[in-house]
Enzyme design. Structure first.
Site, mmCIF file in Angstrom:
data_model
loop_
_atom_site.group_PDB
_atom_site.id
_atom_site.type_symbol
_atom_site.label_atom_id
_atom_site.label_comp_id
_atom_site.label_asym_id
_atom_site.label_seq_id
_atom_site.Cartn_x
_atom_site.Cartn_y
_atom_site.Cartn_z
ATOM 1 C CE1 TYR A 176 -20.145 -35.873 82.689
ATOM 2 C CE2 TYR A 176 -18.956 -37.798 81.865
ATOM 3 C CZ TYR A 176 -19.110 -36.793 82.806
ATOM 4 O OH TYR A 176 -18.257 -36.730 83.867
ATOM 5 C CB CYS A 177 -22.814 -42.456 79.859
ATOM 6 S SG CYS A 177 -23.655 -42.702 78.283
ATOM 7 C CB THR A 178 -18.739 -44.856 78.069
ATOM 8 O OG1 THR A 178 -18.733 -45.114 79.458
ATOM 9 C CG2 THR A 178 -17.405 -45.194 77.453
#
Ligand SMILES: [Zn+2]
Ligand SMILES: [Zn+2]
Length: 310
Positions: A176-178
């Site tokens: 995941y990321c932002t």
């Protein structure tokens, strides 16, 4: 006035010769509507975060779909009472998120995406490896409970970090990321290295928090604008300021060693001993200590000279 902030990215092949026209249409819209923010535009697609009045954002979403000739763009919205951007800017770049691999662009908008609900279940599987693809200073203020990260300073370090991680190629990996865009490239980098069982959180942390606040994600989510970070309700942080020295989230209150003004700095500058309120004060303080140093070094040298046998 309440402002709407929206983020959106899309990997879609755009012709290089069309980029100036697209860019102009967005800039014209911003000029008359008061839209602010940053748009990265490249031959691989578009990546943006913009802010404006609710009606302006609604109109902008329509315009973007029209300009890109796409009717399935995904937007992530939040609100703020203060402007998170000073101006509106379009930048034409080789990559709309910098991995240092312009050749690695997703060809489909759905490469092993998990919806927030699917992700919420998946991260509770103790057999899965959860990878945070963001930079160290982002991870430090909030992350999924079981996530690991590679202490990267910038995204382009990610492929090498995975290569050195020792994670088995058949392991179930959840990344995941932002807002999702970094994972679109990170997943390709992992698949290229032979990982077969990799999934990404659709729309990133911002999309997850909308449906699951105060659940598997702990802390706050760093954002790249004046808000610094958003809390579990996607509201601008009450906890962090921007460090005046390095721009990272700051929450350590100090009294400036140069001018005695109260200031808030980040943990890493605090650790480095940068106990000043601004770059300016840090500069003056360093001049102060630099002029003191040669003096004491000189004394030490003299002492050494006189005590060493000739
Ligand atoms: Zn700092
Ligand atoms: Zn100061």
């Amino acid at each position: 006035m309440e402002l709407c902030i929206t983020s959106c990215y899309r990997f879609t092949p755009l012709k290089l010769e069309n980029l100036p026209i697209l860019s102009q249409r967005l800039e014209d819209f911003a000029a008359h509507s008061g839209l602010r923010g940053l748009c990265l535009l490249g031959t691989e697609g578009i990546n943006l975060t913009v802010s404006g009045a609710t009606s302006v954002i609604a109109e902008f979403k329509g315009l973007l779909g029209e300009v890109l000739e796409l009717n399935d763009l995904q937007f992530k919205d939040s609100t703020a009472s203060k402007q998170p951007f000073l101006i509106f800017k379009v930048k034409v770049k080789d990559e709309i998120v910098t991995l240092g691999r312009p050749d690695l662009a997703p060809t489909s908008p759905v490469n092993s995406h998990l919806s927030p609900a699917e992700w919420h279940q998946a991260v509770q599987d103790p057999e899965a490896v959860v990878i945070d693809t963001r930079n160290d200073y982002e991870v430090d203020i909030g992350k999924f409970k079981t996530a690991i990260d590679f202490r990267t300073k910038e995204f382009r370090e990610f492929p090498e970090a995975v290569r050195n991680s020792g994670i088995a190629k058949d392991k179930k990996v959840l990344m995941y990321c932002t807002g999702g865009i970094r994972c679109e490239k990170a997943i390709l980098a992992m698949q290229e290295q032979g990982y077969k069982n990799v999934f990404q959180l659709d729309g990133g942390i911002l999309n997850y928090l909308k449906d699951f606040p105060r659940a598997e994600f702990e802390g706050e989510c760093f954002v790249f604008d004046y808000r610094v970070s958003v809390d579990q309700d996607l509201a601008p942080t009450q906890k962090y300021l921007l460090c005046p020295h390095c721009g990272q989230p700051a929450n350590i209150k100090i009294e400036c060693g140069q001018c005695t003004t109260a200031a808030t700095i980040c943990p890493s500058c605090y650790k480095d001993g940068t106990l000043t309120c601004s770059k300016n004060c840090a500069h003056h303080m360093s001049i102060g200590s630099a002029s003191a140093k040669p003096h004491s070094q000189e004394l030490a040298k003299r002492r050494k000279k006189s005590s060493s046998p000739a």
